[in-house]
Motif scaffolding. Sequence first.
Motif, mmCIF file in Angstrom:
data_model
loop_
_atom_site.group_PDB
_atom_site.id
_atom_site.type_symbol
_atom_site.label_atom_id
_atom_site.label_comp_id
_atom_site.label_asym_id
_atom_site.label_seq_id
_atom_site.Cartn_x
_atom_site.Cartn_y
_atom_site.Cartn_z
ATOM 1 N N UNK A 88 0.815 -1.223 0.000
ATOM 2 C CA UNK A 88 0.000 0.000 0.000
ATOM 3 C C UNK A 88 0.842 1.263 0.000
ATOM 4 N N UNK A 89 2.042 1.182 0.550
ATOM 5 C CA UNK A 89 2.901 2.363 0.641
ATOM 6 C C UNK A 89 3.512 2.700 -0.718
ATOM 7 N N UNK A 90 3.721 1.709 -1.563
ATOM 8 C CA UNK A 90 4.320 1.957 -2.873
ATOM 9 C C UNK A 90 5.816 2.140 -2.771
ATOM 10 N N UNK A 91 6.507 1.153 -2.246
ATOM 11 C CA UNK A 91 7.957 1.236 -2.078
ATOM 12 C C UNK A 91 8.672 1.250 -3.427
ATOM 13 N N UNK A 92 9.813 1.896 -3.450
ATOM 14 C CA UNK A 92 10.610 2.003 -4.669
ATOM 15 C C UNK A 92 11.315 0.683 -4.967
ATOM 16 N N UNK A 93 11.866 0.586 -6.174
ATOM 17 C CA UNK A 93 12.623 -0.609 -6.554
ATOM 18 C C UNK A 93 13.850 -0.772 -5.672
ATOM 19 N N UNK A 94 14.488 0.338 -5.309
ATOM 20 C CA UNK A 94 15.679 0.236 -4.458
ATOM 21 C C UNK A 94 15.304 -0.273 -3.066
ATOM 22 N N UNK A 95 14.120 0.079 -2.582
ATOM 23 C CA UNK A 95 13.668 -0.424 -1.279
ATOM 24 C C UNK A 95 13.438 -1.929 -1.357
ATOM 25 N N UNK A 96 12.880 -2.376 -2.481
ATOM 26 C CA UNK A 96 12.638 -3.808 -2.660
ATOM 27 C C UNK A 96 13.960 -4.568 -2.753
ATOM 28 N N UNK A 97 14.949 -3.976 -3.426
ATOM 29 C CA UNK A 97 16.265 -4.616 -3.520
ATOM 30 C C UNK A 97 16.936 -4.661 -2.153
ATOM 31 N N UNK A 98 16.740 -3.625 -1.359
ATOM 32 C CA UNK A 98 17.340 -3.546 -0.033
ATOM 33 C C UNK A 98 16.815 -4.654 0.875
ATOM 34 N N UNK A 99 15.599 -5.120 0.640
ATOM 35 C CA UNK A 99 14.997 -6.155 1.471
ATOM 36 C C UNK A 99 15.802 -7.452 1.446
ATOM 37 N N UNK A 100 16.493 -7.702 0.345
ATOM 38 C CA UNK A 100 17.213 -8.966 0.191
ATOM 39 C C UNK A 100 18.227 -9.199 1.306
ATOM 40 N N UNK A 101 18.869 -8.136 1.772
ATOM 41 C CA UNK A 101 19.883 -8.337 2.808
ATOM 42 C C UNK A 101 19.283 -8.633 4.178
ATOM 43 N N UNK A 102 17.962 -8.424 4.339
ATOM 44 C CA UNK A 102 17.290 -8.716 5.605
ATOM 45 C C UNK A 102 16.527 -10.038 5.564
ATOM 46 N N UNK A 103 16.545 -10.710 4.431
ATOM 47 C CA UNK A 103 15.836 -11.969 4.243
ATOM 48 C C UNK A 103 16.449 -13.065 5.115
ATOM 49 N N UNK A 104 15.593 -13.778 5.877
ATOM 50 C CA UNK A 104 16.121 -14.859 6.729
ATOM 51 C C UNK A 104 15.407 -16.185 6.491
ATOM 52 N N UNK A 105 14.368 -16.215 5.654
ATOM 53 C CA UNK A 105 13.700 -17.480 5.375
ATOM 54 C C UNK A 105 12.284 -17.288 4.882
ATOM 55 N N UNK A 106 11.580 -18.405 4.811
ATOM 56 C CA UNK A 106 10.197 -18.416 4.330
ATOM 57 C C UNK A 106 9.265 -18.639 5.524
ATOM 58 N N UNK A 107 8.006 -18.292 5.315
ATOM 59 C CA UNK A 107 7.005 -18.524 6.355
ATOM 60 C C UNK A 107 6.245 -19.802 6.019
ATOM 61 N N UNK A 108 5.956 -20.610 7.025
ATOM 62 C CA UNK A 108 5.122 -21.788 6.839
ATOM 63 C C UNK A 108 3.688 -21.287 6.736
ATOM 64 N N UNK A 109 3.152 -21.246 5.524
ATOM 65 C CA UNK A 109 1.847 -20.615 5.287
ATOM 66 C C UNK A 109 0.715 -21.315 6.032
ATOM 67 N N UNK A 110 0.911 -22.583 6.410
ATOM 68 C CA UNK A 110 -0.153 -23.277 7.138
ATOM 69 C C UNK A 110 -0.283 -22.766 8.569
ATOM 70 N N UNK A 111 0.726 -22.048 9.074
ATOM 71 C CA UNK A 111 0.666 -21.529 10.446
ATOM 72 C C UNK A 111 0.162 -20.101 10.508
ATOM 73 N N UNK A 112 0.019 -19.449 9.367
ATOM 74 C CA UNK A 112 -0.453 -18.062 9.342
ATOM 75 C C UNK A 112 -1.973 -18.062 9.480
ATOM 76 N N UNK A 113 -2.523 -17.341 10.458
ATOM 77 C CA UNK A 113 -3.988 -17.289 10.588
ATOM 78 C C UNK A 113 -4.601 -16.651 9.343
ATOM 79 N N UNK A 114 -5.745 -17.193 8.927
ATOM 80 C CA UNK A 114 -6.398 -16.672 7.729
ATOM 81 C C UNK A 114 -6.869 -15.240 7.943
ATOM 82 N N UNK A 115 -7.451 -14.982 9.098
ATOM 83 C CA UNK A 115 -7.937 -13.635 9.403
ATOM 84 C C UNK A 115 -7.644 -13.331 10.852
ATOM 85 N N UNK A 116 -7.341 -12.089 11.102
ATOM 86 C CA UNK A 116 -7.217 -11.656 12.498
ATOM 87 C C UNK A 116 -8.612 -11.434 13.040
ATOM 88 N N UNK A 117 -8.799 -11.735 14.286
ATOM 89 C CA UNK A 117 -10.099 -11.526 14.916
ATOM 90 C C UNK A 117 -10.373 -10.037 15.019
#
Length: 134
Positions: free
Chosen positions: A61-90
Motif C-alpha cells: 500500500x505504501x508503494x515502495x521504490x525498486x531500491x527499497x525492494x532490492x534492499x529487502x534482500x539483505x534482511x531476508x532470513x527465510x520463508x514462512x510456513x503458510x499453514x501456520x499463518x492465521x487466515x484472518x485476524x479476529x
Amino acid sequence: MASDPKIHTFEEVAVHNKTKDCWLIISGKVYDVTPFMDDHPGGDEVLLSATGKDATNDFEDVGHSDSAREMMEKYYIGEIDSSTVPLKRTYIPPQQAPYNPDKTPEFVIKILQFLVPLLILGLAFAVRHYTKKE
C-alpha cells in the motif's frame, strides 16, 4: 538469498515484535529488519505496527521504490510456513460512547447560546431608551 531457506512458523515470527528484535512477513518471506529500524524513513513505529501479521498489504500500500525492494534482500532470513499463518485476524470493534437518545442538555445549550446574546442586546436597547434625555 540462501539456497535452502529456513522455514519459520507464524508463532516463531510473531514473538519478534520489539525495536531491538523485529521480524516481518512480506509476500511469504520472513525478514529480520532489526538493523533497519533506525534508518526506516517512516520510523520504527511503522515497522513495529506490521509485526505479528502478514505485512504484505501494508508494504504494498505504501508503494515502495525498486531500491527499497532490492534492499529487502539483505534482511531476508527465510520463508514462512503458510499453514501456520492465521487466515484472518479476529476483529475487535472499537469501543463507542453509549448512545444518548435524550439530547436535551445539548439542545438547551444551543438555545441558550442563541437567546442570551439577544437578551443582552434587548436589555442594552431598553436601558438606552429609558435613560435617554430628551
